[in-house]
Design a protein around this motif. Sequence first.
Motif, PDB file in Angstrom:
ATOM      1  N   ARG A 168       0.834  -1.207   0.000  1.00 11.21           N
ATOM      2  CA  ARG A 168       0.000   0.000   0.000  1.00 11.21           C
ATOM      3  C   ARG A 168       0.865   1.252   0.000  1.00 11.21           C
ATOM      4  N   GLY A 169       1.938   1.228   0.785  1.00  8.59           N
ATOM      5  CA  GLY A 169       2.825   2.385   0.838  1.00  8.59           C
ATOM      6  C   GLY A 169       3.553   2.629  -0.471  1.00  8.59           C
ATOM      7  N   LEU A 170       3.954   1.576  -1.154  1.00  7.21           N
ATOM      8  CA  LEU A 170       4.641   1.727  -2.439  1.00  7.21           C
ATOM      9  C   LEU A 170       3.680   2.146  -3.536  1.00  7.21           C
ATOM     10  N   GLN A 171       2.428   1.702  -3.440  1.00  3.80           N
ATOM     11  CA  GLN A 171       1.443   2.061  -4.457  1.00  3.80           C
ATOM     12  C   GLN A 171       1.143   3.557  -4.414  1.00  3.80           C
ATOM     13  N   GLN A 172       0.989   4.100  -3.209  1.00  3.14           N
ATOM     14  CA  GLN A 172       0.766   5.531  -3.025  1.00  3.14           C
ATOM     15  C   GLN A 172       1.686   6.001  -1.904  1.00  3.14           C
ATOM     16  N   ILE A 173       2.746   6.679  -2.300  1.00  9.76           N
ATOM     17  CA  ILE A 173       3.790   7.026  -1.343  1.00  9.76           C
ATOM     18  C   ILE A 173       3.284   7.929  -0.227  1.00  9.76           C
ATOM     19  N   ASN A 174       2.160   8.631  -0.454  1.00 12.42           N
ATOM     20  CA  ASN A 174       1.616   9.483   0.610  1.00 12.42           C
ATOM     21  C   ASN A 174       1.014   8.665   1.751  1.00 12.42           C
ATOM     22  N   ARG A 175       0.847   7.341   1.519  1.00 17.47           N
ATOM     23  CA  ARG A 175       0.356   6.485   2.598  1.00 17.47           C
ATOM     24  C   ARG A 175       1.493   5.777   3.311  1.00 17.47           C
ATOM     25  N   ALA A 176       2.734   6.049   2.906  1.00 17.66           N
ATOM     26  CA  ALA A 176       3.875   5.356   3.481  1.00 17.66           C
ATOM     27  C   ALA A 176       4.015   5.629   4.979  1.00 17.66           C
ATOM     28  N   THR A 177       3.790   6.870   5.380  1.00 16.39           N
ATOM     29  CA  THR A 177       3.946   7.224   6.796  1.00 16.39           C
ATOM     30  C   THR A 177       2.957   6.454   7.662  1.00 16.39           C
ATOM     31  N   MET A 178       1.709   6.366   7.198  1.00 15.07           N
ATOM     32  CA  MET A 178       0.699   5.625   7.948  1.00 15.07           C
ATOM     33  C   MET A 178       1.049   4.136   8.013  1.00 15.07           C
ATOM     34  N   SER A 179       1.520   3.593   6.904  1.00 16.37           N
ATOM     35  CA  SER A 179       1.888   2.182   6.872  1.00 16.37           C
ATOM     36  C   SER A 179       3.059   1.909   7.802  1.00 16.37           C
ATOM     37  N   LYS A 180       4.045   2.804   7.811  1.00 11.16           N
ATOM     38  CA  LYS A 180       5.209   2.615   8.697  1.00 11.16           C
ATOM     39  C   LYS A 180       4.800   2.680  10.165  1.00 11.16           C
ATOM     40  N   ALA A 181       3.859   3.547  10.461  1.00 10.59           N
ATOM     41  CA  ALA A 181       3.408   3.666  11.851  1.00 10.59           C
ATOM     42  C   ALA A 181       2.773   2.358  12.322  1.00 10.59           C
ATOM     43  N   ARG A 182       1.970   1.726  11.478  1.00  8.76           N
ATOM     44  CA  ARG A 182       1.348   0.449  11.843  1.00  8.76           C
ATOM     45  C   ARG A 182       2.411  -0.643  11.976  1.00  8.76           C
ATOM     46  N   MET A 183       3.431  -0.625  11.106  1.00  9.19           N
ATOM     47  CA  MET A 183       4.516  -1.603  11.219  1.00  9.19           C
ATOM     48  C   MET A 183       5.246  -1.472  12.556  1.00  9.19           C
ATOM     49  N   GLU A 184       5.451  -0.251  12.976  1.00  9.51           N
ATOM     50  CA  GLU A 184       6.122  -0.029  14.264  1.00  9.51           C
ATOM     51  C   GLU A 184       5.287  -0.576  15.418  1.00  9.51           C
ATOM     52  N   VAL A 185       3.968  -0.443  15.307  1.00  2.34           N
ATOM     53  CA  VAL A 185       3.084  -1.013  16.325  1.00  2.34           C
ATOM     54  C   VAL A 185       3.235  -2.532  16.354  1.00  2.34           C
ATOM     55  N   ILE A 186       3.282  -3.145  15.186  1.00  2.00           N
ATOM     56  CA  ILE A 186       3.427  -4.603  15.102  1.00  2.00           C
ATOM     57  C   ILE A 186       4.754  -5.034  15.714  1.00  2.00           C
ATOM     58  N   GLU A 187       5.824  -4.309  15.392  1.00  2.00           N
ATOM     59  CA  GLU A 187       7.134  -4.647  15.962  1.00  2.00           C
ATOM     60  C   GLU A 187       7.098  -4.547  17.482  1.00  2.00           C
ATOM     61  N   GLY A 188       6.417  -3.536  17.983  1.00  2.00           N
ATOM     62  CA  GLY A 188       6.311  -3.378  19.432  1.00  2.00           C
ATOM     63  C   GLY A 188       5.555  -4.529  20.077  1.00  2.00           C
ATOM     64  N   ARG A 189       4.507  -5.006  19.409  1.00  3.32           N
ATOM     65  CA  ARG A 189       3.732  -6.125  19.958  1.00  3.32           C
ATOM     66  C   ARG A 189       4.551  -7.414  20.012  1.00  3.32           C
ATOM     67  N   LEU A 190       5.534  -7.522  19.135  1.00  8.17           N
ATOM     68  CA  LEU A 190       6.342  -8.740  19.077  1.00  8.17           C
ATOM     69  C   LEU A 190       7.628  -8.642  19.905  1.00  8.17           C
ATOM     70  N   ALA A 191       7.878  -7.467  20.452  1.00  8.70           N
ATOM     71  CA  ALA A 191       9.101  -7.276  21.240  1.00  8.70           C
ATOM     72  C   ALA A 191       9.078  -8.165  22.484  1.00  8.70           C
ATOM     73  N   ASN A 192      10.262  -8.602  22.878  1.00  6.90           N
ATOM     74  CA  ASN A 192      10.423  -9.438  24.079  1.00  6.90           C
ATOM     75  C   ASN A 192       9.679 -10.770  23.979  1.00  6.90           C
ATOM     76  N   LYS A 193       9.450 -11.209  22.771  1.00  5.20           N
ATOM     77  CA  LYS A 193       8.838 -12.527  22.548  1.00  5.20           C
ATOM     78  C   LYS A 193       9.768 -13.307  21.612  1.00  5.20           C
ATOM     79  N   PRO A 194      10.698 -14.062  22.183  1.00  4.92           N
ATOM     80  CA  PRO A 194      11.727 -14.739  21.364  1.00  4.92           C
ATOM     81  C   PRO A 194      11.155 -15.588  20.237  1.00  4.92           C
ATOM     82  N   GLN A 195       9.982 -16.186  20.454  1.00  5.12           N
ATOM     83  CA  GLN A 195       9.416 -17.041  19.416  1.00  5.12           C
ATOM     84  C   GLN A 195       9.006 -16.251  18.176  1.00  5.12           C
ATOM     85  N   PHE A 196       8.944 -14.916  18.312  1.00  2.64           N
ATOM     86  CA  PHE A 196       8.566 -14.079  17.173  1.00  2.64           C
ATOM     87  C   PHE A 196       9.738 -13.246  16.646  1.00  2.64           C
TER      88      PHE A 196
END
Length: 707
Positions: free
Chosen positions: A416-444
Amino acid sequence: MVMLFCRYLPSSSIAKRFIVIPITLLLAAQYGGTVTTTPTSGGGNIQHDWEEISARMGEIEFPVFTNVPEANKRFMAGLKAQLYGWIEFATDQFRASQELDPSFAMAYWGEAMSYAFPLLHIDQADLSRATLAKISAKNLVTSNTEDQYINASIALVKANTTQDERYRQFTVHLERITQNGGPGSDVAAILLASMMYELDGKYGYSTEKALDVLANVLKKQKAHPLALFYMITLHAYASPTKYTNVALQAADEMETMKSGPYTGLYRYPPALHIPRAYLYFTYGRWTNMTDAGNVALNLHDNYVTFHKNGSHPSALFRFHASMTVHIGLLQRAKFSQAYSILLQLKSTVNVTDGTSPLLSAYLGAYYTMAARQYLETRNYNISRYKTMDLDEVYSTPLDPTGRGNAVSEAILLLARGLQQINRATMSKARMEVIEGRLANKPQFDQDRTIVEIFRLQLTAHQEYGYGDYTKAFDLLRQAAEKEGSLSTHIHDTTYLYIPSWEMYGDLYSKYDTQAHTEQFYLRALKKYPGRTASMLGVARSYQRTMRTITYGENVRVWYNKVYNVWRHSDTEFAALTEVEHAVTPDTPWWAKYVVIGAVVGVGAIFFLVIVIVADKRRTKTDSIITISKREIQETKAMYLASGVEKKPLGDRPHSLEMQPRPVSATDSIPGAPSPTTQMVQGVAPAEYVVAPQDVILDDIVAPTDQK
C-alpha cells in the motif's frame, strides 16, 4: 474442530517450525496452543477406503506379532500414515487393529505414538503413557524388536523429565535400533532422522546427520517412499547442500508416480506434494513448483469430494497449496491466472463467518497474495494490477501474535505504501506497532525482523521520493544485511517477497542509468535463485553498459533466461516485448544484399536454362525443315521428269477417291499399263501424289479455301 494451519505451531526454534508445514496440513494441530488429536468416531467417512489408501502410501517392512492378518494390515496402514504425518487416519487404524486383535501390543504402541510425536510437536505425554500402560496391564506378548520400540516410546513420555531430555533419550533408543539393523530398522531410521532434525544443534545432532541416516536407508531400498519424502522435506525447509541431487531427483520422480511404491506419495495425503513445491521454490524451478502445487490442489479437491472427512479443515490446506501455485504463476508472467487464484481466495474470505477462528488465517493468506500480486507486477506498468484497490483488501488489522499474521499484514502495508507514497507514513506507523507487539517474545524474533525489513524498504522508497538518495540507498543496505541474517526458512512461501538487493538495483538504475547494477541483482539471485525480476535486472544492466563482446554475450544469456520462464505468459506487457525482441537475432546489415544477390543469381540461372532449351529446340526445328525442303525438291524434280503439269495444291484432290482424267493418245507410254488398269489395281498415277499439306514452299502455291 482441529486446526491444521502450520503457522500456529509453537516452537523454540524458528527454523524447526517449517518442517511441519507439509506434514501437518492433513493432521490435527492446534490454533495457538498445544497440538491435539481428535480421531474420527467409528473410523470416520474414509474408513471404507483404508486398504486402498494404505496401498497407495507405498510398502515398508516392519514385522510385528499378531495372529490376525487383518489386524496387521490395519496396523501397517496406521504406521505409514503416522510417519507421513496423517495422525487422525493413523490413530483410527491403530484402534481398529486393537478391536480385531486385543492382544496385539504394537497396535497400542502405535496409538501411543500418535499422542507423542515430536516432529509434529504433539506432546500429550499423559495420554501416551496411559495407552502404553495397557501393554503391561494386559500382559501382552512382544518380540525383541517390539520391545525396543516400546521402550523407546516409554522414554519419550517419561514423567517428571524435561522435554529436551525425553527427546534425547528417545533419540538414543532409535540410534540403537537403527545400528542393530534387521527387519523394521528402517522405521527407526526414519524416526531418528526426524529427531536429529528436531534437535539440530543439540547433543551433537544435526540436519546433516539426519540426511546421512536417510541416505543409508535409500542405499538399501532405493525407492523407499518414506525416506524419499523426508529427504525432500528436509531439503525444502532446511536448504542443506548435502544430497541435493538426491532430493531433486526424488521430487522429479514423484511427478510421474502412478503405481508401485511411489503411489502413496502421489495420492495420499495430498499435502505430500507441498514439500516438492517448496523444494522447487528453493531452486527457482517455477514450472515444476506450479505443477507440484496444482497436483496438491487437485488431489485435495478429490480427497474432499470422495472422502468428505468432516473433521478435516480442508480449506486451510487448499489455500496453502494455492499460495505455491500463485507464486509460480507470477514468476512465469502468468499474471491473469495468478489473479484468478487471488479472487478465489477473496470469495472464500467473503463467505467466512466473522466469528470463525479460520477467518484470521484466511485474511492472512489473502493479504499475502494480494500484496505479492501487486509487488511482482508493479515495475511492469500493467494497469490492471498497478491500480489494484489495496485499501479494499486491507479490511482489518490482524493480531500480530498469531503465527504469520505480523508478516502477512506488514507486507500488505508495504504494498500500500509503495502504491501511493503518501500512505507510506501511515503504513510505517502500523509496522512499528506490530514490531512493538512482538518485542520481548523470542518465538517471534524472525517475524519481527521481517517486519523491520519491510519498514526499511518502504522508508527507503519514501526518502528516494524526497530526493535524499544517499539515505535511501543506506536504508536498503541495512534491509539487505538483515535479510542476509535470516535463516534459510525464508524460502517458505509465507515469507518470500521482493529481495532488498533487487529493490536496491531498481532504484539505482533510475538514479544512474549508466551504472553497473548487475552486482545488486546477482546478490539477490544468490539467495533467491531464478527470480525473473532480478534476472531481467541483470540483462538490462549489461545492455545499458555494453562495451565489449563479452557484455554482449551476457545480455543474450540473461535475456534468454528470462524468456525461458516467460515464454508462455498469458499477459501482454512491455517488458515481455523487450525480452522477446532481445532474444530474436538482429539481421546483419549485409544480409539484405546477400538475399538480393541470391535472388538475382537464381533468376540468371533460370533465364540461362530457358535460353539453352529454346536454342536446342530451334536447332532441331531447323534441321527438320531442311530435310523437308530437300524431300520436296526431289519430289519436284520427279514431277518435272515425268512431265506432270505443276498445279496449285488447292486444285488437287485431297484423297484417293479420285476420277481418272481423260486419256489421250499422247499419254500412252509403250509397255506401261493403261490408265484403266492402274485404277483397277488401286494405284494412283504419279500426278495424284499429294505433297504434305503442312509444308509450304516458295515454288508451291498455297491451297485456297475450299467450300
